[in-house]
Design a protein around this motif. Structure first.
Motif, mmCIF file in Angstrom:
data_model
loop_
_atom_site.group_PDB
_atom_site.id
_atom_site.type_symbol
_atom_site.label_atom_id
_atom_site.label_comp_id
_atom_site.label_asym_id
_atom_site.label_seq_id
_atom_site.Cartn_x
_atom_site.Cartn_y
_atom_site.Cartn_z
ATOM 1 N N ASP A 406 26.532 -7.711 -3.434
ATOM 2 C CA ASP A 406 28.126 -6.888 -2.431
ATOM 3 C C ASP A 406 28.081 -8.289 -1.325
ATOM 4 O O ASP A 406 26.675 -9.201 -1.277
ATOM 5 C CB ASP A 406 27.429 -5.924 -1.886
ATOM 6 N N LYS A 407 29.589 -8.110 -0.940
ATOM 7 C CA LYS A 407 29.755 -9.003 -0.177
ATOM 8 C C LYS A 407 28.911 -9.176 1.127
ATOM 9 O O LYS A 407 28.197 -8.119 1.445
ATOM 10 C CB LYS A 407 30.987 -9.116 0.427
ATOM 11 N N SER A 408 28.008 -10.242 1.383
ATOM 12 C CA SER A 408 26.823 -11.051 2.206
ATOM 13 C C SER A 408 27.674 -11.693 3.371
ATOM 14 O O SER A 408 26.436 -12.036 4.281
ATOM 15 C CB SER A 408 25.500 -11.217 1.628
ATOM 16 N N GLY A 409 28.196 -12.626 3.947
ATOM 17 C CA GLY A 409 28.659 -13.744 4.264
ATOM 18 C C GLY A 409 30.006 -13.130 4.849
ATOM 19 O O GLY A 409 30.947 -12.351 4.937
ATOM 20 N N ALA A 410 30.687 -14.379 5.471
ATOM 21 C CA ALA A 410 31.923 -14.659 5.849
ATOM 22 C C ALA A 410 33.063 -14.869 5.140
ATOM 23 O O ALA A 410 33.925 -14.096 5.304
ATOM 24 C CB ALA A 410 31.638 -16.203 6.379
ATOM 25 N N PHE A 411 33.014 -14.865 3.041
ATOM 26 C CA PHE A 411 34.019 -15.114 2.686
ATOM 27 C C PHE A 411 34.019 -13.336 2.028
ATOM 28 O O PHE A 411 32.932 -13.107 1.585
ATOM 29 C CB PHE A 411 33.441 -16.066 1.569
ATOM 30 N N GLU A 412 35.088 -13.512 1.550
ATOM 31 C CA GLU A 412 35.283 -12.303 1.196
ATOM 32 C C GLU A 412 34.538 -11.860 -0.768
ATOM 33 O O GLU A 412 34.362 -11.362 -1.566
ATOM 34 C CB GLU A 412 36.708 -12.104 0.150
#
Length: 531
Positions: A406-412
């Motif tokens: 799953d999303k884990s950072g600043a980017f989509e």
């Protein structure tokens, strides 16, 4: 230049017209399918080859097919195509598994009726002027148990039709879930159970190492006395010699075969045995099916050659036209990431690890994997593509693993590729911005934001003053314009990197002058496919 397709077997004019309507140049030459020398002489002109069963796509033909990108088989069977050789050449092999499903299923049902009521023998006897009413005692299908080996597309239709005939349907299929079986209204069983309980057995599986002789002599002996066996799937699924013995002994009451271990079957151990119905591979032989598969293969090949959509491919993950539109930038990014690492890695690669994060984790990951691997392999084999790359990697013993999260950072979403050798691990991550352009966002754990260009320069150095000036001065001196310049560092005074997007490639003199400054640990010109 418009793609060019050769039709070397008989396809309907409507199918040929589909190519023309889509703007593809097409040559309809069905005589070439039976003339391998003439076909080999002509094949070098074409991007696509549309065939039925007459054309043989052999390694020697593929060697001549210097432009070929896709082979489309109008029908399900691809025994006449060397898929391993095609994969090594980077040629996609497509078939049309759904165009003849109903036709083949109906043929199996018709064969079941024929063997239950001895219709062919009764017809021949009556045509001969005999009236042997008492000789041809049949059995009803109603309330009998039908064992279906393989409950996929065609087998599933047979199950549905058999239920309409009020038969009890049991199915053996390792890929059939209990939930799906319940929805189909069939009982999921193991093979031994099916053999013991079935009054009729029909086969609907492909011929693989796992299914070859699935009805072996040993398994045939486990069947109920008086069983009738129908095979409209593939020759080689049944031990024909053993079946002939059991038909003669009376253990098997009848058989109906549309396919044989050796075809064309001009002679066979099953021929002329009592209550054995034989047809010459007619499973797909209806006017509707022949038209359907022809139209389908023309659409599939057109979609691939024009839009990059991959449908019903046997050696590449499928990707619909809609997926291709959405995934196109991500496929491009995946190839760029692989290419970056491939160009920097000189030692043998042991493993490739690919991480997908956020929105990209829900996409067609097998297709993205192929793009990554193709990018990596291009340095050592410029002709490699998404089809051939996995084959090359497997031949070299490279282990490929995939992780999605799953999303884990600043980017989509982003993709991270790590290559493992005996000496080191090397990684790079990238994303696709809203403008659809791929970006490198991390190299060696150092965050950056670098637009990908056709010509690039990558350098590593200690974080000291003068790097920007030196790079700009030397490149300017040699007339190399910088389109984009990105810097990153692990920490102040620590390891730093620079990645430059250039308007042209670098020659050896520029690299030598940069190296002579003593400021750089690594100076690596990079080339990417045009973006």
């Amino acid at each position: 230049m418009a793609p060019k397709v050769l039709v070397s077997d008989k396809l309907s004019e409507t199918a040929v017209q589909i190519f023309r309507d889509r703007g593809i140049e097409v040559d309809f030459r069905p005589e070439l399918g039976k003339d391998k020398d003439a076909l080999a002489e002509a094949i070098g002109e074409y991007d696509g080859l549309a065939i039925r069963s007459a054309t043989k796509v052999t390694p020697s033909l593929l060697e001549k097919a210097t432009r070929l990108k896709v082979v489309g088989r109008a029908g399900i069977g691809t025994d006449n195509v060397d898929k391993e050789a095609a994969s090594k050449k980077g040629v996609i092999v497509m078939n049309t598994p759904f165009g003849n499903m109903i036709t083949t299923a109906e043929h199996a049902i018709a064969m079941m009726f024929a063997v239950a009521r001895q219709i062919p023998e009764a017809s021949a006897s009556t045509h001969a002027g005999k009236w042997e009413k008492s000789k041809f005692m049949g059995v009803e299908l109603t309330a009998k148990t039908l064992g279906v080996i393989g409950a996929g597309n065609i087998g599933g239709i047979v199950c549905d039709r058999a239920k309409g005939l009020k038969m009890k349907v049991i199915a053996f299929d390792p890929f059939l879930s209990e939930e799906k079986a319940d929805k189909m209204g069939v009982e999921k069983v193991e093979l031994d159970d099916l053999l013991k309980r079935s009054d009729f057995i029909t086969l609907h599986v492909p011929l693989t190492d796992g299914t070859r002789n699935i009805l072996s002599k040993e398994n045939l002996l486990k069947t109920k006395k008086g069983v009738r066996i129908i095979n409209c799937a593939r020759g080689g699924l049944v031990d024909e010699e053993a079946l002939a013995e059991l038909l003669k002994s009376g253990h098997v009451a009848g058989a109906a075969f549309d396919v044989f271990a050796v075809e064309p079957a001009t002679e066979n151990v099953l021929f002329n045995l009592p209550n054995v119905v034989c047809t010459p591979h007619l499973g797909a032989s209806t006017t509707e099916a022949q038209e359907n598969v022809a139209l389908q293969v023309a659409e599939q090949m057109s979609n691939y050659l024009l839009d990059g959509a991959v449908e019903n491919a046997l050696n590449l993950p499928s990707m619909t036209a809609e997926e291709a539109k959405v995934m196109g930038p991500w496929v491009k990014l995946a190839g760029n990431l692989g290419s970056f690492i491939g160009q920097l890695t000189d030692e043998p690669i042991k493993a490739i690890n690919i991480l997908y994060d956020g929105i990209v984790a829900d996409m067609n990951l097998p297709a993205l994997n192929c793009s990554v691997v193709a990018g990596i392999m291009k340095k050592s084999n410029p002709d490699v593509n998404m089809v051939s790359a996995p084959v090359v990697a497997k031949e070299r013993g490279i282990q490929i693993s995939t992780t999605n999260q799953d999303k884990s950072g600043a980017f989509e979403g982003y993709v991270k590729v790590t290559v493992v050798t005996d000496k080191r691990e090397r990684s790079i991550a990238g994303t696709v911005f809203s403008d659809g352009k791929p970006r490198f966002i991390q190299i060696k754990g150092i965050n950056i934001d670098a637009e990908v260009g056709e010509h690039m320069l990558y350098t590593t150095n200690e974080d000291v003053p003068g790097i920007i000036g030196t790079l700009g001065g030397v490149l300017g001196k040699h007339g190399v314009n910088i389109a984009n310049f990105t810097l990153g560092r692990a920490k102040a005074g620590g390891e730093a990197i620079a990645i430059l997007y250039l308007d042209g490639s670098l020659d050896q003199n520029v690299q030598a002058e940069l190296a002579a400054t003593g400021l750089f640990k690594q100076i690596k010109p990079l080339e990417f496919d045009a973006v």
